[in-house]
Design an enzyme around this catalytic site. Structure first.
Site, PDB file in Angstrom:
ATOM      1  CG  ASP A  66     -26.037 -18.560 -21.146  1.00 46.18           C
ATOM      2  OD1 ASP A  66     -26.171 -19.606 -20.515  1.00 46.18           O
ATOM      3  OD2 ASP A  66     -25.773 -17.462 -20.611  1.00 46.18           O
ATOM      4  CG  ASN A  70     -28.872 -26.720 -17.630  1.00 49.32           C
ATOM      5  OD1 ASN A  70     -28.813 -27.919 -17.429  1.00 49.32           O
ATOM      6  ND2 ASN A  70     -28.062 -26.065 -18.424  1.00 49.32           N
ATOM      7  CD  GLU A  94     -23.408 -18.009 -17.948  1.00 48.58           C
ATOM      8  OE1 GLU A  94     -22.234 -17.985 -18.341  1.00 48.58           O
ATOM      9  OE2 GLU A  94     -24.216 -18.879 -18.300  1.00 48.58           O
ATOM     10  CG  ASP A  95     -27.675 -17.542 -17.055  1.00 50.33           C
ATOM     11  OD1 ASP A  95     -27.195 -18.163 -18.022  1.00 50.33           O
ATOM     12  OD2 ASP A  95     -27.875 -18.079 -15.949  1.00 50.33           O
ATOM     13  CB  ALA A 135     -36.252 -19.410 -31.220  1.00 47.67           C
ATOM     14  N   GLY A 136     -33.821 -19.029 -28.520  1.00 47.89           N
ATOM     15  CA  GLY A 136     -33.096 -17.999 -27.780  1.00 47.89           C
ATOM     16  C   GLY A 136     -31.621 -17.994 -28.145  1.00 47.89           C
ATOM     17  CB  ALA A 137     -28.767 -16.628 -26.228  1.00 47.51           C
ATOM     18  CB  ALA A 138     -28.488 -21.769 -25.927  1.00 48.80           C
ATOM     19  CE1 TYR A 173      -3.996   1.724  -0.066  1.00 50.16           C
ATOM     20  CE2 TYR A 173      -3.580   2.424   2.194  1.00 50.16           C
ATOM     21  CZ  TYR A 173      -4.326   2.502   1.032  1.00 50.16           C
ATOM     22  OH  TYR A 173      -5.399   3.349   0.975  1.00 50.16           O
ATOM     23  CE  LYS A 228     -22.776 -20.712 -15.845  1.00 48.35           C
ATOM     24  NZ  LYS A 228     -22.781 -21.717 -16.909  1.00 48.35           N
TER      25      LYS A 228
HETATM   26  O1  LIG Z   1     -25.428 -23.064 -15.867  1.00 44.04           O
HETATM   27  C1  LIG Z   1     -25.617 -24.081 -16.580  1.00 44.04           C
HETATM   28  O2  LIG Z   1     -25.761 -25.225 -16.123  1.00 44.04           O
HETATM   29  C2  LIG Z   1     -25.578 -23.906 -18.068  1.00 44.04           C
HETATM   30  C3  LIG Z   1     -25.987 -22.542 -18.440  1.00 44.04           C
HETATM   31  O3  LIG Z   1     -25.177 -21.649 -18.639  1.00 44.04           O
HETATM   32  C4  LIG Z   1     -27.432 -22.218 -18.493  1.00 44.04           C
HETATM   33  O4  LIG Z   1     -28.267 -23.118 -18.423  1.00 44.04           O
HETATM   34  O5  LIG Z   1     -27.739 -21.013 -18.618  1.00 44.04           O
HETATM   35 MG   LIG Z   2     -26.044 -19.688 -18.587  1.00 46.38          MG
END
Ligand SMILES: O=C([O-])CC(=O)C(=O)O
Ligand SMILES: [Mg+2]
Length: 413
Positions: free
Chosen positions: A161, A285, A135-136, A194-197, A38, A93
């Site tokens: 995803d 999931n 994510e998500d 029909a989403g992202a994945a 520091y 994650k």
């Molecule tokens: O988290 C998980 O198991 C896989 C994933 O990214 C989701 O389903 O959005």
């Molecule tokens: Mg996800």
């Protein structure tokens, strides 16, 4: 309350709330340590970084740190439950980044009004990290968010995803097709969701040889076809010139079903209509589109995968995101491009064809595992995944000209 539900809640609550914490990586025991860590010592790296931003990789944790960023608008298959409710998934994650790839990771949940506000927020903090794992985040906003952030950020931005799921799906699918004796160029594919994945999985399968005209994508209104009005830009790419309208119409004679939608949406009667030796990836999931027990009752010729760890063939993005970021960060890639994604697909495939070590059998409660109908894809705890995928990805980054370091780290083989 069910036993499992209570165990899951206890796991998150005890011994202290949550799944991650921050630990010090240097000594902070003495006055001398503090003088270095520091004031006044910290001023020295500050000056170095001010003079050269790349010095941040040398003097801070940036180069080994990934931010997991969400707005909670598409949490797993659970829906739009808001940023705070997504926190256990994002901490999860972060846990996986650390556990599987030794990457430090922190979750960030963003509350925002407009898409632009979200993009600005992430772009403003991106330089703090070695990479950004989105994510998500729900479609269609996730497409614009990722595209814009890739443009604006110097570090890799990757919507897990979409591409994590697509990479693992493609790896598992190419292996499953090989086992079932089907050629990807001939297969008829049904994609429920029909989403992202969904969009990313189908685009990557097309890159691997599948024909767009043989893909039937379904949203809540049924098959996406060319006579439907008001399709979003991404759905329009999959509008099929067909008279088929329902899931049953699409499933009749289909070789492959990919579910990225919601629980129990594939009726057993529809599964029965598929071509001989079908492949079913029910990846919603936590609850798949059809329960494996039920699917196996209906068909004895199928290859079945889910997104869960408690059944064979877990097609889940955990097989990708820790390792693709490991490879990208290790050569300071500025982005994660298609070459790196394809390298990840082939690397994942290759691990599932290697003999399985004893420790993996133990960790997955299996007596034996070998490439075949119940083992199309490696287990997440396979220690060979990290080196194999990260080095393939890092090499691809170097070869495609997006790496800042042009040599693999010395601990790669
Ligand atoms: O988290 C998980 O198991 C896989 C994933 O990214 C989701 O389903 O959005
Ligand atoms: Mg996800």
């Amino acid at each position: 309350m069910s036993d499992f539900r209570q165990r899951a809640l206890d796991y998150h609550e005890l011994p202290k709330p949550g799944k991650i914490s921050v630990e010090l990586s240097t000594s902070a025991a003495t006055v001398d340590d503090l003088a270095l860590a520091y004031s006044p010592g910290v001023a020295e790296p500050v000056r170095e970084i001010a003079a050269d931003p790349n010095a941040a990789y040398r003097y801070t944790a940036k180069g080994n740190m990934v931010a997991v960023i969400s707005n909670g608008t598409a949490i797993l298959g659970l829906g739009n439950l808001g940023p705070l409710a997504s926190k256990p998934v994002m901490e999860g994650k972060a846990l996986l980044f650390k556990r599987f790839a030794g990457l430090d990771s922190i979750d960030i949940e963003v509350k925002h009004r407009t898409t632009e506000e979200f993009i600005n927020t992430v772009a403003s903090i991106a330089d703090t990290f070695g990479g950004i794992n989105l994510e998500d985040i729900k479609a269609p906003e996730c497409f614009e968010i990722e595209k814009e952030l890739i443009k604006r950020c110097k570090v890799p931005v990757f919507h897990d995803d979409q591409h994590g799921t697509a990479i693992v799906t493609a790896a598992g699918m190419l292996n499953a097709l090989e086992i079932q004796g089907k050629d990807i160029r001939d297969i008829k594919v049904v994609c429920l969701g029909a989403g992202a994945a969904a969009v990313a999985c189908m685009e990557l399968l097309i890159k691997c040889g599948a024909q767009r005209e043989k893909i039937y994508m379904l949203d809540r209104q049924g098959i996406i076809h060319t006579r439907r009005k008001t399709l979003t830009e991404h759905k329009a790419l999959f509008a099929n010139n067909t008279d088929k309208r329902t899931l049953e119409d699409a499933m009749d004679g289909a070789d492959v079903f990919v579910g990225v939608s919601g629980p129990d949406l594939l009726p057993p009667e529809a599964l029965a209509l598929m071509a001989p030796n079908p492949i079913v990836f029910a990846c919603s999931n936590p609850d798949p589109e059809i329960k494996p027990e039920l699917a196996h009752e209906v068909r004895n010729d199928l290859i079945m995968a889910t997104g869960r760890s408690d059944y064979p063939n877990q097609v889940n993005n955990v097989l990708c995101f820790p390792f693709i970021f490991r490879g990208a960060l290790d050569v300071r890639a500025s982005q994660i491009n298609d070459e790196m994604k394809v390298a990840a697909v082939e690397a994942i495939r290759s691990v599932s064809k290697m003999p399985v070590p004893e420790e993996v059998l133990k960790a997955s409660n299996s007596e034996s595992l070998s490439f075949g109908k119940d083992y199309i894809i490696p287990k997440p705890m396979d220690p060979r995944l990290c080196k194999t995928i990260a080095s393939a990805v890092a090499k691809a980054a170097i070869d495609s000209g997006v790496a800042q370091l042009n040599e693999l780290p010395s601990d790669y083989e």
